[in-house]
Design a protein around this motif. Structure first.
Motif, short mmCIF file in Angstrom:
data_model
loop_
_atom_site.label_atom_id
_atom_site.label_comp_id
_atom_site.label_asym_id
_atom_site.label_seq_id
_atom_site.Cartn_x
_atom_site.Cartn_y
_atom_site.Cartn_z
N ARG A 271 21.96 51.34 -5.38
CA ARG A 271 21.85 49.94 -5.79
C ARG A 271 23.11 49.15 -5.44
O ARG A 271 24.24 49.66 -5.51
CB ARG A 271 21.57 49.84 -7.29
N ASN A 272 22.92 47.92 -5.05
CA ASN A 272 24.01 46.98 -4.77
C ASN A 272 24.43 46.34 -6.08
O ASN A 272 23.65 45.58 -6.67
CB ASN A 272 23.52 45.93 -3.77
N PRO A 273 25.64 46.62 -6.59
CA PRO A 273 26.05 46.09 -7.90
C PRO A 273 26.16 44.56 -7.92
O PRO A 273 26.24 43.98 -9.01
CB PRO A 273 27.41 46.73 -8.12
N TYR A 274 26.17 43.94 -6.73
CA TYR A 274 26.40 42.49 -6.66
C TYR A 274 25.15 41.75 -6.16
O TYR A 274 25.24 40.60 -5.72
CB TYR A 274 27.59 42.20 -5.74
N PHE A 275 24.00 42.41 -6.24
CA PHE A 275 22.77 41.78 -5.75
C PHE A 275 22.48 40.51 -6.53
O PHE A 275 22.74 40.43 -7.75
CB PHE A 275 21.60 42.76 -5.86
N HIS A 276 21.92 39.50 -5.86
CA HIS A 276 21.88 38.14 -6.39
C HIS A 276 20.64 37.80 -7.20
O HIS A 276 20.49 36.66 -7.65
CB HIS A 276 21.99 37.15 -5.23
N ARG A 277 19.72 38.75 -7.39
CA ARG A 277 18.48 38.43 -8.12
C ARG A 277 18.51 39.05 -9.52
O ARG A 277 19.02 40.14 -9.73
CB ARG A 277 17.26 38.97 -7.38
N ILE A 278 17.91 38.34 -10.46
CA ILE A 278 17.72 38.85 -11.83
C ILE A 278 16.30 38.54 -12.26
O ILE A 278 15.64 37.67 -11.70
CB ILE A 278 18.72 38.22 -12.83
N ASP A 279 15.83 39.27 -13.29
CA ASP A 279 14.51 38.94 -13.85
C ASP A 279 14.68 37.89 -14.93
O ASP A 279 15.79 37.42 -15.23
CB ASP A 279 13.79 40.19 -14.34
N GLU A 280 13.57 37.51 -15.56
CA GLU A 280 13.63 36.43 -16.54
C GLU A 280 14.37 36.82 -17.81
O GLU A 280 14.72 35.95 -18.62
CB GLU A 280 12.21 35.95 -16.90
N ASN A 281 14.63 38.12 -17.98
CA ASN A 281 15.37 38.59 -19.15
C ASN A 281 16.85 38.80 -18.87
O ASN A 281 17.58 39.29 -19.73
CB ASN A 281 14.76 39.89 -19.67
#
Length: 638
Positions: A271-281
């Motif tokens: 996993r990329n620790p700095y990935f730019h997407r998040i879920d709604e939570n």
């Protein structure tokens, strides 16, 4: 009049409030615990951009997930590492599930008259090694890569210079860049969203060490020896190739990063620790910690998938593996979904209009011959025998899911009519036969067509067995030659192939704003006209110019599309090109709308039960965002 369109980076047309992520340990993946505890990595709130991309899973009919676990998948060769770039589908601009363009890595972008494109980055966005992503990374790629004649000897991708000249590039501020053309460039955005995307940015802080402008000769020589390249330019090219995923040191913007240097039999992406997407939570994507790619022979991947050696498998399996895979569901806790393939035809026969054999070239360039070969094929029999009646008999064209679909395109020259086929061949001058009933070519040879395959499965040969009987009824003898993909393309370029069997149009679900280049000779790997494609690709310096009027017209229409500034005008051009392509039978489509098995362990959630499957434009699994897939519980066997 200036037409200005602004695109903001929210998914599913839902403008959500930014979830709270600061100081919430529950939103941290356990996978990163040791780094966080040792202070080697900042907390989530500091790793995310100020405005991350919020993926509203509920709006997509999916469930927010949990962190953890590994997913195994099988690949046929090291080259297939590129699948992780396709599956991850992190793009400056990308398609959503409705095939609508929207910002992804970008926070927003503005388009003026399809001439001026202004890109705004997400403030605080970082590469996978934690270094900031800024406009300096775009400047570096533009000034030191694209404009560097040694690194980019061709002058830049054709999509950047559709009218001959590169755009003007400007850095507006640390998070804003602009590309401007004097004429419309409708190629630009679709190519940023493509499976093999147009590259505009690279990690300056990492790549400078391989660039002669910023590195001394002694150190460069040492690096060339270390990475086994002979030229300075090749060093930078090798270390910067994000699509190939072969350099574990290269900082990326994708959900997973490679941690394994080739050669190897197993590649681990973490996993990329700095990935730019998040879920709604507020949970950072991806949910899955690791992707593990195991190399196996392509021919046994279906068997290994059906015996539990893969947790998620789409490539190297076909519909003819469906029964076996379905039987394996209960034994190995698998689930087999069927997605609709997006190709214009699942298999197509491609007469080589650039054959080096002058007699066959003349024969195949006669549209009556191509139409006759199409009319002589009993597609219903192929559909029932090979696809269990689940495909659609069709020319090589758009599917009903495309707004460009018209029934008359799909029905062009596909009716099973041996009588008309015989009449067309007679009219084309192939009216003489030998004692076996095989027609004679103008030079007296028997009309024997060797159809070459890439040898990547039994489906092609199963189809050709049936077509052999169909064509025998009209006096054409068909023989099959099995090859390999690279050899097949090389032989086609050399004119040593009369006909091949391959996939149909890449994109059968196109919209008017997608490039119609697949309908004209634009690439040297188009097996029906590779030399004409090379001529276009090389700007006339290699290959040969097309000399069939209808093909010349397709190239002219493509040029018109490249200068158009409205979707309405582009749609009209698409329809003109589609009408010519199917009427001239430049590829003999057979069956489309076929089903592609997607196999996954039943604990893997958010995998769509039904979807569209293809390389372009859906990027196989890419537009369905595998970073949102999650495991109900960790797989203990991994």
């Amino acid at each position: 009049m200036v037409t200005r369109r602004t695109f903001l980076g929210f998914l599913a047309s839902s403008v959500l409030p930014l979830p709270a992520v600061a100081a919430d340990a529950d939103n941290e993946p356990d996978f990163l615990h040791d780094w966080l505890r040792a202070g080697q990595m900042p907390p989530l709130a500091q790793r995310l951009p100020k405005m991350p991309r919020i993926v509203n899973l509920a709006a997509l009919g999916r469930e927010p997930g949990r962190y953890g676990g590994s997913i195994r998948t099988l690949i046929g060769a090291q080259n297939d590492l590129r699948l992780m770039n396709v599956y991850g589908y992190a793009r400056l601009v990308g398609y959503d599930q409705t095939l609508t363009l929207q910002p992804d890595i970008l926070e927003s972008f503005t388009v003026e008259n399809d001439c001026i494109f202004t890109f705004k980055l997400r403030e605080g966005h970082k590469w996978s090694d934690g270094h900031p992503l800024t406009s300096d990374d775009f400047r570096y790629w533009w000034e030191d890569v694209i404009l560097n004649k040694k690194l980019t000897p061709g002058g830049g991708a054709l999509e950047l210079r559709p009218h001959g000249d590169l755009p003007r590039f400007e850095v507006i501020d640390q998070v804003t860049v602009r590309y401007s053309w004097d004429q419309p460039n409708p190629y630009f955005l679709p190519n940023l969203a493509a499976p093999q995307a147009l590259v505009l940015v690279g990690p300056e802080h990492y790549l400078k060490q391989f660039h002669p402008k910023y590195q001394d000769d002694i150190r460069l020589s040492a690096l060339m020896k270390q990475y086994r390249v002979k030229k300075v330019a090749d060093l930078h090219i090798k270390m910067a190739r994000v699509y190939r995923q072969e350099n574990p040191e290269l900082p990326v913007l994708e959900p997973w990063r490679n941690t394994t240097a080739p050669p190897a039999e197993q590649f681990v992406f973490e996993r990329n620790p700095y990935f730019h997407r998040i879920d709604e939570n507020g949970k950072q994507l991806p949910y899955i910690d690791r992707f593990i790619l195991n190399i196996s022979s392509s021919t046994i991947i279906p068997d290994k998938t059906g015996t539990g050696d893969s947790d998620l498998q789409a490539t190297a399996i076909n519909f003819n593996n469906y029964t076996f895979l379905k039987d394996a569901e209960k034994s190995y806790n698998l689930k087999v979904n069927l997605w609709k393939a997006t190709r214009g035809s699942r298999v197509a026969l491609l007469p080589n209009l650039n054959s080096a054999d002058p007699v066959w070239r003349q024969v195949l360039q006669d549209v009556r011959v191509r139409r006759a070969l199409s009319l002589a094929i009993n597609r219903h029999e192929i559909n029932m025998a090979v696809f269990y009646g689940l495909g659609t008999e069709s020319a090589d064209t758009m599917l009903p899911e495309s707004p460009l679909y018209r029934p008359e395109y799909a029905k062009a020259w596909i009716a099973y009519d041996p009588e008309q086929a015989n009449a067309l061949l007679d009219a084309a001058g192939l009216d003489k036969r030998d004692q076996d009933g095989i027609r004679l070519l103008p030079d007296g040879r028997r009309a024997e067509i060797t159809v070459e395959t890439a040898g990547e499965g039994t489906l092609d040969t199963d189809v050709l067995e049936l077509v052999t009987d169909h064509w025998r009824n009209i006096g054409i003898a068909l023989f099959t030659r099995t090859s390999q993909r690279d050899i097949l393309r090389s032989r086609a370029m050399g004119g040593r192939i009369v006909m091949s069997i391959w996939l149909g149009l890449d994109n059968g679900v196109a919209t008017a704003d997608m490039n119609p280049g697949q309908l004209a000779p634009t690439m040297d790997d188009q097996l029906q006209w590779p030399l004409w494609g090379m001529h276009y690709l090389s700007r006339g310096t290699q290959g040969t110019a097309p000399d069939l009027p209808e093909v010349v017209k397709l190239v002219e229409l493509l040029e018109q599309w490249g200068k158009s500034a409205s979707s309405f005008e582009r749609a009209e051009i698409w329809h003109q090109m589609l009408a010519i392509y199917v009427d001239q039978v430049f590829s003999i489509g057979l069956i489309n709308g076929t089903l592609q098995p997607i196999v996954h362990v039943d604990k893997l959630q958010n995998v769509p039960e039904k979807a569209l499957y293809g390389f372009d434009p859906t990027c196989y699994l890419g537009v369905y965002m595998p970073d949102t897939f999650w495991l109900k519980e960790d797989q203990p066997r991994v």
